[in-house]
Structure formats: structure tokens, C-alpha cells
Motif scaffolding. Structure first.
Motif, PDB file in Angstrom:
ATOM      1  N   ASP A  73      69.765  -4.286  38.523  1.00 10.33           N
ATOM      2  CA  ASP A  73      68.747  -4.470  37.825  1.00 10.33           C
ATOM      3  C   ASP A  73      69.024  -4.294  36.343  1.00 10.33           C
ATOM      4  O   ASP A  73      68.068  -3.825  35.587  1.00 10.33           O
ATOM      5  CB  ASP A  73      67.451  -3.777  38.305  1.00 10.33           C
ATOM      6  N   LEU A  74      70.316  -4.364  36.018  1.00  5.59           N
ATOM      7  CA  LEU A  74      70.449  -4.168  34.574  1.00  5.59           C
ATOM      8  C   LEU A  74      70.917  -5.816  33.812  1.00  5.59           C
ATOM      9  O   LEU A  74      71.676  -6.360  34.641  1.00  5.59           O
ATOM     10  CB  LEU A  74      71.706  -3.315  34.275  1.00  5.59           C
ATOM     11  N   LYS A  75      70.568  -6.092  32.863  1.00  7.24           N
ATOM     12  CA  LYS A  75      70.811  -7.441  32.261  1.00  7.24           C
ATOM     13  C   LYS A  75      72.071  -7.364  31.471  1.00  7.24           C
ATOM     14  O   LYS A  75      72.197  -6.587  30.711  1.00  7.24           O
ATOM     15  CB  LYS A  75      69.675  -7.853  31.459  1.00  7.24           C
ATOM     16  N   VAL A  76      72.973  -8.482  31.525  1.00  8.02           N
ATOM     17  CA  VAL A  76      74.010  -8.651  30.459  1.00  8.02           C
ATOM     18  C   VAL A  76      73.754  -9.679  29.640  1.00  8.02           C
ATOM     19  O   VAL A  76      73.189 -10.935  30.077  1.00  8.02           O
ATOM     20  CB  VAL A  76      75.140  -9.001  31.544  1.00  8.02           C
ATOM     21  N   PRO A  77      73.789  -9.583  28.637  1.00  6.26           N
ATOM     22  CA  PRO A  77      74.099  -8.457  27.799  1.00  6.26           C
ATOM     23  C   PRO A  77      73.255  -7.436  27.147  1.00  6.26           C
ATOM     24  O   PRO A  77      73.579  -6.537  26.435  1.00  6.26           O
ATOM     25  CB  PRO A  77      74.840  -9.245  26.512  1.00  6.26           C
ATOM     26  N   GLN A  78      71.813  -7.582  27.267  1.00 17.45           N
ATOM     27  CA  GLN A  78      70.795  -6.865  26.948  1.00 17.45           C
ATOM     28  C   GLN A  78      71.108  -5.157  27.244  1.00 17.45           C
ATOM     29  O   GLN A  78      70.807  -4.389  26.055  1.00 17.45           O
ATOM     30  CB  GLN A  78      69.613  -7.257  27.453  1.00 17.45           C
ATOM     31  N   ASP A  79      71.416  -4.872  28.291  1.00 19.43           N
ATOM     32  CA  ASP A  79      71.869  -3.662  28.909  1.00 19.43           C
ATOM     33  C   ASP A  79      73.134  -3.286  28.663  1.00 19.43           C
ATOM     34  O   ASP A  79      73.528  -2.136  28.631  1.00 19.43           O
ATOM     35  CB  ASP A  79      71.269  -3.301  30.179  1.00 19.43           C
ATOM     36  N   ILE A  80      74.207  -4.159  28.786  1.00 16.91           N
ATOM     37  CA  ILE A  80      75.333  -3.802  28.929  1.00 16.91           C
ATOM     38  C   ILE A  80      76.307  -5.129  28.619  1.00 16.91           C
ATOM     39  O   ILE A  80      76.059  -6.210  29.245  1.00 16.91           O
ATOM     40  CB  ILE A  80      75.845  -3.453  30.532  1.00 16.91           C
ATOM     41  N   SER A  81      76.834  -4.969  27.715  1.00 12.90           N
ATOM     42  CA  SER A  81      77.941  -6.019  27.196  1.00 12.90           C
ATOM     43  C   SER A  81      79.213  -5.883  28.004  1.00 12.90           C
ATOM     44  O   SER A  81      79.758  -4.744  28.414  1.00 12.90           O
ATOM     45  CB  SER A  81      78.397  -5.686  25.606  1.00 12.90           C
ATOM     46  N   VAL A  82      80.000  -6.961  28.221  1.00  7.50           N
ATOM     47  CA  VAL A  82      81.201  -7.272  29.116  1.00  7.50           C
ATOM     48  C   VAL A  82      82.120  -8.115  28.534  1.00  7.50           C
ATOM     49  O   VAL A  82      81.736  -9.029  28.047  1.00  7.50           O
ATOM     50  CB  VAL A  82      80.733  -7.459  30.613  1.00  7.50           C
ATOM     51  N   VAL A  83      83.366  -7.455  28.557  1.00 11.63           N
ATOM     52  CA  VAL A  83      84.420  -8.445  28.031  1.00 11.63           C
ATOM     53  C   VAL A  83      85.490  -8.545  29.137  1.00 11.63           C
ATOM     54  O   VAL A  83      85.860  -7.430  29.688  1.00 11.63           O
ATOM     55  CB  VAL A  83      85.054  -7.892  26.736  1.00 11.63           C
ATOM     56  N   GLY A  84      85.916  -9.653  29.437  1.00 13.12           N
ATOM     57  CA  GLY A  84      87.331  -9.772  30.199  1.00 13.12           C
ATOM     58  C   GLY A  84      88.520 -10.090  29.740  1.00 13.12           C
ATOM     59  O   GLY A  84      88.514  -9.803  28.349  1.00 13.12           O
ATOM     60  N   PHE A  85      89.457 -10.401  30.698  1.00  8.86           N
ATOM     61  CA  PHE A  85      90.695 -10.855  30.073  1.00  8.86           C
ATOM     62  C   PHE A  85      91.423 -11.707  30.749  1.00  8.86           C
ATOM     63  O   PHE A  85      91.317 -12.010  32.165  1.00  8.86           O
ATOM     64  CB  PHE A  85      91.623  -9.580  29.924  1.00  8.86           C
ATOM     65  N   ASP A  86      91.698 -12.914  30.283  1.00 10.50           N
ATOM     66  CA  ASP A  86      92.302 -14.051  30.929  1.00 10.50           C
ATOM     67  C   ASP A  86      91.774 -15.474  30.597  1.00 10.50           C
ATOM     68  O   ASP A  86      92.369 -16.302  30.431  1.00 10.50           O
ATOM     69  CB  ASP A  86      92.515 -13.988  32.629  1.00 10.50           C
ATOM     70  N   ILE A 104      89.205 -12.726  26.803  1.00  6.85           N
ATOM     71  CA  ILE A 104      90.373 -12.722  25.776  1.00  6.85           C
ATOM     72  C   ILE A 104      91.190 -13.801  26.693  1.00  6.85           C
ATOM     73  O   ILE A 104      91.517 -13.814  27.805  1.00  6.85           O
ATOM     74  CB  ILE A 104      91.348 -11.366  25.961  1.00  6.85           C
ATOM     75  N   ARG A 105      91.638 -15.181  25.911  1.00  7.42           N
ATOM     76  CA  ARG A 105      92.347 -16.262  26.304  1.00  7.42           C
ATOM     77  C   ARG A 105      93.612 -16.023  26.212  1.00  7.42           C
ATOM     78  O   ARG A 105      94.251 -15.795  25.275  1.00  7.42           O
ATOM     79  CB  ARG A 105      91.610 -17.223  25.704  1.00  7.42           C
ATOM     80  N   GLN A 106      94.409 -16.055  27.760  1.00 14.63           N
ATOM     81  CA  GLN A 106      95.719 -16.257  27.647  1.00 14.63           C
ATOM     82  C   GLN A 106      95.886 -17.782  27.293  1.00 14.63           C
ATOM     83  O   GLN A 106      95.473 -18.898  27.950  1.00 14.63           O
ATOM     84  CB  GLN A 106      96.374 -16.046  28.794  1.00 14.63           C
ATOM     85  N   PRO A 107      96.950 -18.309  26.461  1.00 12.84           N
ATOM     86  CA  PRO A 107      97.234 -19.642  26.234  1.00 12.84           C
ATOM     87  C   PRO A 107      98.172 -19.984  27.663  1.00 12.84           C
ATOM     88  O   PRO A 107      99.299 -20.374  27.174  1.00 12.84           O
ATOM     89  CB  PRO A 107      98.289 -19.531  25.031  1.00 12.84           C
ATOM     90  N   VAL A 108      97.614 -20.291  28.566  1.00 15.41           N
ATOM     91  CA  VAL A 108      98.363 -20.269  29.823  1.00 15.41           C
ATOM     92  C   VAL A 108      99.185 -21.837  29.941  1.00 15.41           C
ATOM     93  O   VAL A 108     100.531 -21.949  30.245  1.00 15.41           O
ATOM     94  CB  VAL A 108      97.531 -20.298  31.093  1.00 15.41           C
ATOM     95  N   GLU A 109      98.729 -23.019  29.404  1.00 19.31           N
ATOM     96  CA  GLU A 109      99.300 -24.131  29.073  1.00 19.31           C
ATOM     97  C   GLU A 109     100.594 -24.097  28.176  1.00 19.31           C
ATOM     98  O   GLU A 109     101.480 -24.855  28.476  1.00 19.31           O
ATOM     99  CB  GLU A 109      98.488 -25.138  28.509  1.00 19.31           C
ATOM    100  N   GLN A 110     100.330 -23.567  27.217  1.00 21.34           N
ATOM    101  CA  GLN A 110     101.532 -23.002  26.284  1.00 21.34           C
ATOM    102  C   GLN A 110     102.587 -22.364  26.904  1.00 21.34           C
ATOM    103  O   GLN A 110     103.748 -22.516  26.831  1.00 21.34           O
ATOM    104  CB  GLN A 110     100.977 -22.600  25.168  1.00 21.34           C
TER     105      GLN A 110
END
Length: 341
Positions: free
Chosen positions: A271-284, A299-305
Motif C-alpha cells: 500500500d505504498l504509492k510510487v512516486p509519493q512514498d517511494i521513487s523508483v529508477v530502472g535501467f534499460d 536509463i535508456r540503452q541505445p539498443v537500435e544504435q
């Protein structure tokens, strides 16, 4: 007078003869070797003789197979692509771009999956080499690439280092640093990080990049280690979030989008809200990152490049580099992060 019986067509089927290189040689009244040289565009064949063979090929509607041509040229118009896990969205997207880019250049792609097993990796590579590919694109197993094969085929490693071959990859450490500085800029200081397996080089590079960027501002994150999958994100996320409000982190970065999505599920279950209670960052920046609610900052990988460079290097469009090529990652800010109150 009764009508004659209808012919039994099932008893007299005829099959078109498969035309081969010997038939072409006989029609053109030349040797098989001459036909092979014409097919390989060998400049030693004179114009008159070349036209004679070409005319025989046209008359007989001869279609040499790609493998047959490859045996004469020691290669085929095919690229081998070796990846560890087709269920990983990043590798699936990489395969999609490699196939599309190669196809536009007249190459087909033969895909092999190793399931992160060095023994399977070795077998798959040896099998691909028997097909005389133009080049090989290999995403090695994360726990150490297999050894025991050698080839003159143009080969590049993608995402993970492969001893003896050039690497095409995002700069993992710099990308993770972007995530750390984003959370710092939002005012977060109680920060955690969900890493990948410690023995995996990519995991170590992302972890080090994140930790170093925080250390520059005097912040030390809490770190938990797992796998790059959804389950690890959910399990470790619950461990970090199932605490009193003043004890849990206000922001968590992860080593993959899959972990981040699992983490967001754990937050929802608590019952925690994102981002009000917790901020989340991914990768890919996998496709799902933009579809979930809230949409994932990552974080964006330039996969097509990355795919384009790998195809160019393995098909001879560009010469193989001496050093690794590390491409730039970028921060994609969506709805899963917010300023600390």
C-alpha cells in the motif's frame, strides 16, 4: 459406345528436375569450376565466357543456394546472433533490431540462445560456424564466456565483454551515474540500490557507477544483490520497503527495468504509492517501462544504435575496431520519481 476412362492422374505425376551446377556447366559447355567462378564473381572469367554461363543459368532457371554460394566464397549472406535469454526484453529487442537492420542490407540472421550456459554457448557458436556466416554477434553468458573455438569470422561482443573480441555496449557505469544524480537532484538522501549478481561484470559496472556518483555527494546507499529479473525486484523490494516510514529508503534505483517493475509491485502490495512514498529508477528502457502505471523513469540503452554498429562491423560495412565502443546512455524521466518533500 462408352466414353473412354479418364486418365488416372495419380499414377503419372511428374516432378521437375532440380537443376544443379553440373547441368549449367553442361548447357554452357564449360567446366563446373568455370560456373563456380562466375557465381563467385571471380574476375578471372572472361566476358564472353561469363555471358555464356549467365545465359545457361537463365535458360535453366538455376537458383544456387545461399549455403552453396557461401562454400565457394567461404561465407554466406548470414549473420549468427547468440544471446543468453530470449525472455529478457532487452535481448529480445536487440534481436529484433539486428534482424531488421541486417535484412535491409541483404543479410539473414540465424539466432541461437544459450540460456546463460557456457557449454551451450560453445556448441551454438561451433554450429553457427559450420554454416559459414559472414559474421557473429555474441552476447556472452554473464558468468564467463566459453572458450575453445577460433575463427576468422568477423565477431563482436555486445553488452558483455568477450575475451579477444571488440565490445559494442552502452557505458553501464556512466548510465547508472545518471540515475544517482537524478535522485540526488530531487532531494533524496536515503537511497537504496538493487544490484544484479556480483559475479556479473555488467552488474558490477552499474553498481560501481551508481555508488561512485552518490559518494561524490557524501551519500552511501543501502545495497541488496539479486538477479536481473522481476522476482528479485519484488523480493528485495519488499525487504527494503516493509519498514517504518522513517527507516525505509525514499528512493530505490535498480540494475534493470525488470527489477524496478518487480519493486513497484512490492510497493503496491504494501500500500505504498510510487512516486509519493517511494521513487523508483530502472535501467534499460524496455518497452514495458512506458506501459506500466506509473510509467517508469529509467536509463535508456541505445539498443537500435548498438544493433546497427554490430551489424555494420560483422558484415564488413565498417572495419572491426581495435578498442571497445561504449555508447552513451540517457536518462528518461517519467512518472515513477518525484522530489522529496
Amino acid at each position: 459406345m462408352s466414353a473412354p476412362d479418364a486418365p488416372d492422374r495419380t499414377k503419372h505425376k511428374t516432378h521437375a528436375k532440380v537443376v544443379n551446377i553440373k547441368d549449367v556447366a553442361a548447357r554452357a559447355n564449360v567446366s563446373v569450376g568455370t560456373v563456380s567462378r562466375v557465381l563467385a564473381n571471380n574476375e578471372t572469367v572472361g566476358t564472353a565466357l561469363r555471358e555464356k554461363v549467365t545465359e545457361a543459368i537463365r535458360e535453366l532457371n538455376f537458383r544456387p543456394s545461399g549455403v552453396a554460394r557461401g562454400l565457394r566464397r567461404s561465407r554466406t549472406d548470414m549473420i549468427g546472433l547468440v544471446i543468453p535469454d530470449i525472455t529478457n526484453p532487452f535481448f529480445a529487442e536487440l534481436a529484433k533490431h539486428v534482424e531488421a537492420i541486417a535484412s535491409r542490407s541483404g543479410f539473414s540472421v540465424l539466432l541461437s540462445i544459450t540460456n546463460e550456459d557456457p557449454r551451450i554457448e560453445l556448441n551454438q557458436i561451433e554450429s553457427l560456424l559450420k554454416s559459414y556466416p559472414t559474421g557473429l554477434i555474441v552476447v556472452p553468458t554473464q558468468f564467463g564466456a566459453s572458450e575453445g573455438w577460433k575463427s576468422n569470422v568477423a565477431t563482436v561482443a555486445v553488452d558483455r565483454r568477450f575475451a579477444g573480441y571488440p565490445l559494442i555496449s552502452v557505458d553501464h557505469a556512466a548510465g547508472a551515474g545518471l540515475a544517482a544524480r537524478h535522485l540526488l537532484a530531487l532531494g533524496h538522501r536515503r537511497i537504496a540500490y538493487i544490484a544484479g549478481p556480483p559475479e556479473a561484470p555488467v552488474s558490477r559496472e552499474r553498481r560501481n557507477g551508481f555508488v561512485d556518483a552518490l559518494a561524490a555527494e557524501g551519500v552511501t546507499p543501502e545495497i541488496l544483490e539479486g538477479y536481473f529479473d522481476y522476482a528479485s525486484g519484488e523480493t528485495l523490494g519488499r525487504m527494503l520497503l516493509d519498514r517504518a516510514p522513517g527507516e525505509r529508503p525514499t528512493a530505490i534505483a535498480t540494475a534493470s527495468d525488470q527489477q524496478a517493475i518487480g519493486l513497484m509491485r512490492a510497493a503496491n502490495d504494501l500500500d505504498l504509492k510510487v512516486p509519493q512514498d517511494i521513487s523508483v529508477v530502472g535501467f534499460d528502457d524496455i518497452p514495458l517501462a512506458e506501459l506500466i502505471t506509473p510509467r517508469l523513469t529509467t536509463i535508456r540503452q541505445p539498443v537500435e544504435q548498438i544493433a546497427a554498429r554490430a551489424v555494420a562491423l560483422t558484415t564488413g560495412t565498417s572495419p572491426l575496431p581495435i578498442d571497445d565502443e561504449l555508447l552513451e546512455a540517457s536518462l528518461v524521466v517519467r512518472n515513477s520519481t518525484a522530489a522529496r518533500d
